[in-house]
Write a protein that holds these residues in place. Structure first.
Motif, mmCIF file in Angstrom:
data_model
loop_
_atom_site.group_PDB
_atom_site.id
_atom_site.type_symbol
_atom_site.label_atom_id
_atom_site.label_comp_id
_atom_site.label_asym_id
_atom_site.label_seq_id
_atom_site.Cartn_x
_atom_site.Cartn_y
_atom_site.Cartn_z
ATOM 1 N N ILE A 14 13.307 22.611 -23.135
ATOM 2 C CA ILE A 14 13.609 23.559 -22.113
ATOM 3 C C ILE A 14 12.217 23.740 -21.271
ATOM 4 N N GLU A 15 11.489 24.719 -21.810
ATOM 5 C CA GLU A 15 10.082 25.318 -21.354
ATOM 6 C C GLU A 15 9.130 24.030 -21.127
ATOM 7 N N GLY A 16 8.650 24.070 -19.958
ATOM 8 C CA GLY A 16 7.790 22.959 -19.876
ATOM 9 C C GLY A 16 8.029 21.689 -19.708
ATOM 10 N N VAL A 206 8.950 11.391 -26.175
ATOM 11 C CA VAL A 206 7.858 11.220 -25.158
ATOM 12 C C VAL A 206 7.453 12.626 -24.735
ATOM 13 N N VAL A 207 6.121 12.790 -24.445
ATOM 14 C CA VAL A 207 5.427 14.043 -23.838
ATOM 15 C C VAL A 207 5.928 14.017 -22.572
ATOM 16 N N VAL A 208 6.077 15.098 -22.213
ATOM 17 C CA VAL A 208 6.536 15.575 -20.669
ATOM 18 C C VAL A 208 5.439 16.398 -20.117
ATOM 19 N N GLN A 209 4.649 15.940 -19.294
ATOM 20 C CA GLN A 209 3.420 16.709 -18.717
ATOM 21 C C GLN A 209 3.766 17.186 -17.299
ATOM 22 N N ARG A 210 4.510 18.231 -17.124
ATOM 23 C CA ARG A 210 4.889 19.031 -15.982
ATOM 24 C C ARG A 210 3.692 19.802 -15.335
ATOM 25 N N PRO A 211 3.878 20.027 -13.809
ATOM 26 C CA PRO A 211 2.992 21.244 -13.211
ATOM 27 C C PRO A 211 3.120 22.352 -13.929
ATOM 28 N N GLY A 212 1.817 23.187 -14.335
ATOM 29 C CA GLY A 212 1.674 24.471 -14.951
ATOM 30 C C GLY A 212 1.810 24.229 -16.544
ATOM 31 N N ASN A 213 1.692 23.194 -17.117
ATOM 32 C CA ASN A 213 1.621 22.739 -18.367
ATOM 33 C C ASN A 213 0.208 22.851 -18.746
#
Length: 242
Positions: A14-16, A206-213
Motif C-alpha cells: 500500500i504505502e508508497g 517489481v520495485v515501484v518508485q512513486r513520487p515522494g518515495n
C-alpha cells in the motif's frame, strides 16, 4: 531474478505503492495521535474498545496515561507491532466514516485495479497495516466510486502472514492458494527488502518508485525491475481464465 511467466495473482503493497507515503506518515499517523486522548477518556471502559486496550502489554494497558505514552513512542519509532496497528485502525475508522480521512490513490491505481479484475486476475493486498485498516483505506478513496474493496480478493498483514521482509511470509501467502504456483504471483512494493524476500520465496516482484518515495540506490535498477506506474506492467500480464 525469477524468470517471467504469466501473472495470475497481483499482490500489492500500500504505502508508497498505491498511495503516497505522505498519506500514512503525514495524515493517518497524526490523526490517530490527535484523537487518541479523547478516545481514551470517553471509551476506556467501553467493551468495543476493551479488546484494543487489552491487546497492549499489561504494563501499558493498566492506565490511560501509560497506554498513550507507549502508543506515541511506538508511532515515533515507526515500530510495526500488531496491537499498535489494530488500535490505529480503530481510530482511523471514525475518521474515514466522517469524511475527515480519504485515501489519495495514485491516478493509475483505480483504472488498473478494474482492468486487472476484468481480465480475471486475482488482486490481493499485503501491508504492515492491519487488515481492518487496509479495508478502510480501500473503502474510502479519492476514486469514483470511492469503495474499491470489491476489487480485492484477499488481505494479508503481519498477523496472518508475517513480517514483509521475511521470505517465509510470502510462502505462507502463496500456500493459501495452491492452484497458483509462486512464480504466477507478482508482488509490487516500494521496499527493496520486501521485493527481495518475495523473489526468494519464488514470486515475481517489481520495485515501484512513486513520487515522494526515497531515491533508490543506483545499483537497484541494475538487478531489479523498477517501474513508476502500473501502466508499465501491461506487456507482462496475461490472464488465464479457467
Amino acid at each position: 531474478m525469477v524468470e517471467s511467466t504469466s501473472v495470475k495473482v497481483l499482490l500489492l503493497d500500500i504505502e508508497g505503492t498505491i498511495c503516497p507515503i505522505s498519506f500514512v506518515k503525514d495524515v493517518l499517523f497524526p490523526y490517530a495521535l490527535r484523537v487518541l486522548p479523547e478516545t481514551l477518556r470517553t471509551q476506556w471502559d467501553d467493551p468495543n474498545f476493551a479488546k484494543y486496550r487489552d491487546a497492549f502489554p499489561s504494563e501499558y494497558s493498566s492506565s490511560k496515561e501509560a497506554l498513550e505514552a507507549h502508543f506515541r513512542d511506538l508511532v515515533e519509532k515507526d515500530v510495526k507491532v500488531s496491537y499498535l496497528k489494530s488500535l490505529q485502525g480503530y481510530l482511523w475508522k471514525e475518521g474515514y466514516a466522517s469524511g475527515n480521512l480519504k485515501a489519495p490513490l495514485f491516478a493509475d491505481v483505480p483504472t488498473k485495479l478494474s482492468e486487472w479484475q476484468h481480465k480475471g486476475l486475482k488482486i490481493m493486498i499485503y501491508s504492515s497495516g492491519s487488515v481492518a485498516a487496509q479495508k478502510l483505506l480501500f473503502q474510502y478513496t479519492n476514486a469514483s466510486p470511492s469503495d474499491l474493496t470489491s476489487r480485492i480478493s484477499d488481505w494479508f498483514d503481519t498477523v496472518n502472514a508475517g513480517l514483509k521482509t521475511d521470505a517465509n511470509s510470502y510462502k505462507t501467502i502463496s500456500s493459501k492458494y495452491p492452484a497458483f504456483s509462486p512464480n504466477e504471483w507478482l508482488f509490487l512494493s516500494d521496499n527493496v527488502s520486501e521485493v527481495d524476500a518475495a523473489i526468494q520465496a519464488g514470486m515475481q516482484s517489481v520495485v515501484v518508485q512513486r513520487p515522494g518515495n526515497a531515491p533508490l540506490p543506483v545499483e537497484i535498477p541494475k538487478r531489479l525491475r523498477v517501474i513508476e506506474t502500473f501502466e508499465s506492467l501491461d506487456d507482462n500480464l496475461e490472464a488465464h481464465i479457467n
